[in-house]
Write an enzyme that holds these catalytic residues in place. Structure first.
Site, PDB file in Angstrom:
ATOM      1  N   LYS B  53       0.832  -1.212   0.000  1.00 50.34           N
ATOM      2  CA  LYS B  53       0.000   0.000   0.000  1.00 50.34           C
ATOM      3  C   LYS B  53       0.858   1.251   0.000  1.00 50.34           C
ATOM      4  O   LYS B  53       0.495   2.280  -0.591  1.00 50.34           O
ATOM      5  CB  LYS B  53      -0.969   0.022   1.183  1.00 50.34           C
ATOM      6  CG  LYS B  53      -1.969  -1.119   1.238  1.00 50.34           C
ATOM      7  CD  LYS B  53      -2.610  -1.407  -0.098  1.00 50.34           C
ATOM      8  CE  LYS B  53      -2.986  -2.855  -0.280  1.00 50.34           C
ATOM      9  NZ  LYS B  53      -1.915  -3.780  -0.681  1.00 50.34           N
ATOM     10  N   GLU B 205      -1.765 -14.036 -17.381  1.00 51.91           N
ATOM     11  CA  GLU B 205      -2.733 -14.785 -16.573  1.00 51.91           C
ATOM     12  C   GLU B 205      -3.224 -15.984 -17.381  1.00 51.91           C
ATOM     13  O   GLU B 205      -3.617 -15.843 -18.537  1.00 51.91           O
ATOM     14  CB  GLU B 205      -3.900 -13.869 -16.188  1.00 51.91           C
ATOM     15  CG  GLU B 205      -5.101 -14.546 -15.547  1.00 51.91           C
ATOM     16  CD  GLU B 205      -4.776 -15.284 -14.259  1.00 51.91           C
ATOM     17  OE1 GLU B 205      -4.121 -14.683 -13.379  1.00 51.91           O
ATOM     18  OE2 GLU B 205      -5.164 -16.470 -14.143  1.00 51.91           O
ATOM     19  N   HIS B 444     -24.136  14.004   0.160  1.00 48.71           N
ATOM     20  CA  HIS B 444     -23.834  14.557  -1.153  1.00 48.71           C
ATOM     21  C   HIS B 444     -22.823  15.672  -0.999  1.00 48.71           C
ATOM     22  O   HIS B 444     -22.983  16.508  -0.130  1.00 48.71           O
ATOM     23  CB  HIS B 444     -25.100  15.122  -1.789  1.00 48.71           C
ATOM     24  CG  HIS B 444     -24.870  15.719  -3.147  1.00 48.71           C
ATOM     25  ND1 HIS B 444     -24.636  14.946  -4.262  1.00 48.71           N
ATOM     26  CD2 HIS B 444     -24.789  17.011  -3.547  1.00 48.71           C
ATOM     27  CE1 HIS B 444     -24.458  15.740  -5.302  1.00 48.71           C
ATOM     28  NE2 HIS B 444     -24.535  16.991  -4.899  1.00 48.71           N
TER      29      HIS B 444
END
Lengths: 465, 465
Positions: B53, B205, B444
């Protein structure tokens, strides 16, 4: 009135209450008009919530870039063009306003530009603006005209020396110094923004703390952080005797009878709002008001049948998300789509850094109500994600019933507080206990773990403190 | 054994399961030892979640600085010292590890440095490390030894040309090019990190999409975003025939029998983990294993009375927050503090940009189960906060029961997805309906509104799309 248009609903005002109510009516298949005298989205979208967030993002980025060496970077000179920062903010508002116009079309809402007046129940006249002279008819009228900035008595807003948030959002000239009157969310956000970009900021608040409605400990923490950032804070202080000169404004800051004289390029008035009711009702329309706010019943209907109101115009708390909620519930109710709900549980947010967000009772309010409470706290210094992200300021605090664990309130100061509060909003809405938050697996490493740990802390079971 | 120490509980392993279990036992007033052969905090804290992180934050900041002109800034040359980026990450890990040691002291946990082996039920010998030779006794032993990186068969990890995440986290030399094998969370995060800092990245992958366990639409969206960022993605592709040279590694990427030869400075193996069980049990201790994972019952107890296990060592999903949850529940249960809970509802997070987070069933999984579902989606392009913040990539998707509105799963790709997922985690934990999320007032402007709007969208009631 052969030439008047007939609707199921006429909405007056195109802000978060008005546009949402109109869109909701459109979704329900109703014929609806939304009348707006300025820009779709209203104050919030054009001159409030949205453009300020754009400015704050620029401020955050600037401060982060100045600390980039901590993250391994060497950065050359960082300069900014203040006008461009403002222009970006205006651009964001413009883009979102266009979005609302698109939603009007999509939901078949007639978007009518002009100033509306309720001539009589069932009848709305456009008295000014592009659609001046038009007359609209509908059995239902929803007043959603919102509020405008309150002005300091005797101090004219000239947009140069004296501004409200609206002028500050438009002015492309950065003041060297500013006195911000009022340390509610708006005052605090502008203080953070201007200070970040190098303006000398004095933030004045009459009440004992900044963000006076927030938890005391949060307010104190923000004050300390702001002072460290370089903002001058004057709480418990009145502004007296503004002298507006050609190049500056001078004002007396009075605290406990001690006077401090401060001079700055600009005074920004952020002392709250007043109802936008002037001219909305023709003299014969006897809608009951209370200090200019429209009084409504549990169905959001006024004393005059068929006239409804929602949003800031029905009084505090003046928050966009409450306005939207009310208008949607009013419309649902008037068209028989479920019982209307009134607002009880809602979050409040301030978007400076560290951010502040809360829902429910503060610790003080809970104690004043003589509730038997426990308080759980968790600091972001103990959060791996916060430390890794370089922003470990702040904490989460949860106020719970000592016996049942009912959550009375949650209070957050720190990075992303305004996003994190959503979980406690849902927790309170669902009346879940603090134990249920504690027992829910939260992703590691996230800041949201601090919500869980604060819950655990109130039970004496936090792992990381 | 007169000189052996007697405990209520011995925990083997000091990672998210081990340290949390030990601290919890300390909170309950138990005499507890935690044996760790390396660093407090285990892989997660020292070589996983936390240091990554920190790296990702540097990468994010770099990309943001390069786009600073959009926000009104002009920035001189931006350079970085790769070693400093790595050092910061190591510093963060070190700081957090010290924090765990502090928590051990605070909770009176004996922190014992060394490699532990269960000699017999009730007896643990320290067979290596600082405390070598010590013998500990306890009625209860919790095995929490976790997992280590799986290696590519036949390919030796040398820390120069061939690395796992661990070597990549320590190496202070930035590769010019890298082939990352495996596009789970770890592979994807490193791909983002290296690409952001200018390394040429090929992400391979075997399965058809990156992040194969995530919702298909999310995986596809991330692939497009990564490709736009400049990462070369090879899905449905096998790596064959690694040739490790002095200055580079060459490998054949094979898809549908077509071979592509790729050469890079470094190969990073991110193909999953294997159980850390070697040497943990003396030959006479017949704890039942399943493919090297320790088998436990609903009380987290193995087939041998008094020997418990929790965390990665009991098998997938290998997530730190699950490990902590299991260990705390195991300890609560063994000391009679409530019924132990097993993991059912949990989030998963990937911290690249855009971030990915999810909980519950994907749309495909729900359809495969023949569930009658509705899907609600909300794009961040319609979020004022996202647009104002300059990060409107991605969307929220919620999968619900078509009749009852039960929430089967929630999936987010976008800025702060890893924090936003917490609300849906609580929603699923509380078995609330999608309507309850929709009816909860969200602040909001926030990104969390998109969670509400996605809920509303599944009911055909979203306002902003």
């Amino acid at each position: 009135m052969a030439d008047s248009k007939e609707y199921d609903l006429i909405v007056i005002g195109g802000g978060p209450a008005g546009y949402a109510g109109a869109i909701r009516a459109g979704q329900l298949g109703k014929k609806v008009a939304c009348v707006e005298m300025e820009s779709a989205g209203g104050t919030c979208l054009n001159w409030g919530c949205i453009p300020t967030k754009a400015l704050l993002k620029s401020a955050e980025l600037y401060l982060k870039m100045k600390k980039a060496d901590e993250f391994g970077f060497t950065v050359g000179d960082i300069t900014f063009d203040y006008a461009k920062v403002i222009e970006r903010s205006r651009g964001v508002a413009g883009q979102m306003a266009k979005g609302i116009e698109f939603l009007f079309k999509k939901n078949k809402v007639d978007y009518i530009r002009g100033k509306a007046q309720v001539s009589q129940p069932g009848l709305v006249s456009i008295v000014d603006g592009a659609a001046k002279g038009e007359v609209l008819r509908a059995k239902r009228i929803l007043i959603a005209t919102g509020c405008k900035m309150r002005r300091i008595p005797g101090l004219e807003v000239d947009g140069e020396r004296v501004m409200t948030s609206r002028e500050a959002l438009a002015s492309t000239k950065q003041p060297k110094s500013i006195i911000i009157v009022g340390a509610g969310a708006i005052g605090v956000e502008f203080a953070y923004f201007f200070n970040a970009l190098g303006t000398d900021v004095t933030l004045v608040e009459m009440l004992p703390t900044v963000l006076p409605i927030e938890d005391d400990e949060i307010s104190k923490t923000l004050e300390r952080s702001f002072e460290k950032q370089g903002i001058k804070i004057r709480t418990g202080t009145k502004c007296e005797n503004f002298r507006v000169g050609e190049k500056s404004v001078t004002v007396d800051l009075v605290k406990d009878d001690v006077k401090e004289v401060v001079e700055a390029d600009v005074v920004l008035s952020a002392i709250g709002v007043v109802a936008n009711i002037e001219g909305v009702l023709a003299p014969g329309v006897k809608v009951e008001l209370d200090r200019n706010y429209v009084k409504v019943d549990d169905n959001y209907e006024t004393n005059v049948k068929g006239i409804y109101a929602a949003g800031d115009i029905i009084g505090p708390p003046w928050l966009a998300h409450i306005a939207t909620f009310e208008a949607v519930n009013a419309v649902n109710a008037m068209f028989g789509h479920g019982e209307p709900r009134r607002v009880s549980n809602f979050p409040g947010c301030t978007y400076c850094q560290p951010q502040v967000a809360s829902t429910g009772l503060t610790e003080r309010a809970a104690r004043e109500k003589k509730l038997d409470i426990k308080v759980g706290k968790f600091p972001f210094t103990a959060s791996g994600k916060a430390v890794a992200g370089g922003s470990s300021e702040g904490f989460v605090k949860v106020v719970t019933d000592a016996k049942t664990g009912e959550i009375y309130g949650a209070h957050i100061i720190g990075s992303e507080a305004t996003e994190l509060i959503a979980e406690y909003g849902l927790a309170i809405e669902l009346e879940c206990s603090v134990e249920e938050v504690h027992k829910t697996i939260h992703a590691h490493p996230t800041l949201s773990e601090a919500l869980m740990e604060a819950a655990a802390a109130s039970m004496g079971e936090a792992i990381h403190i």
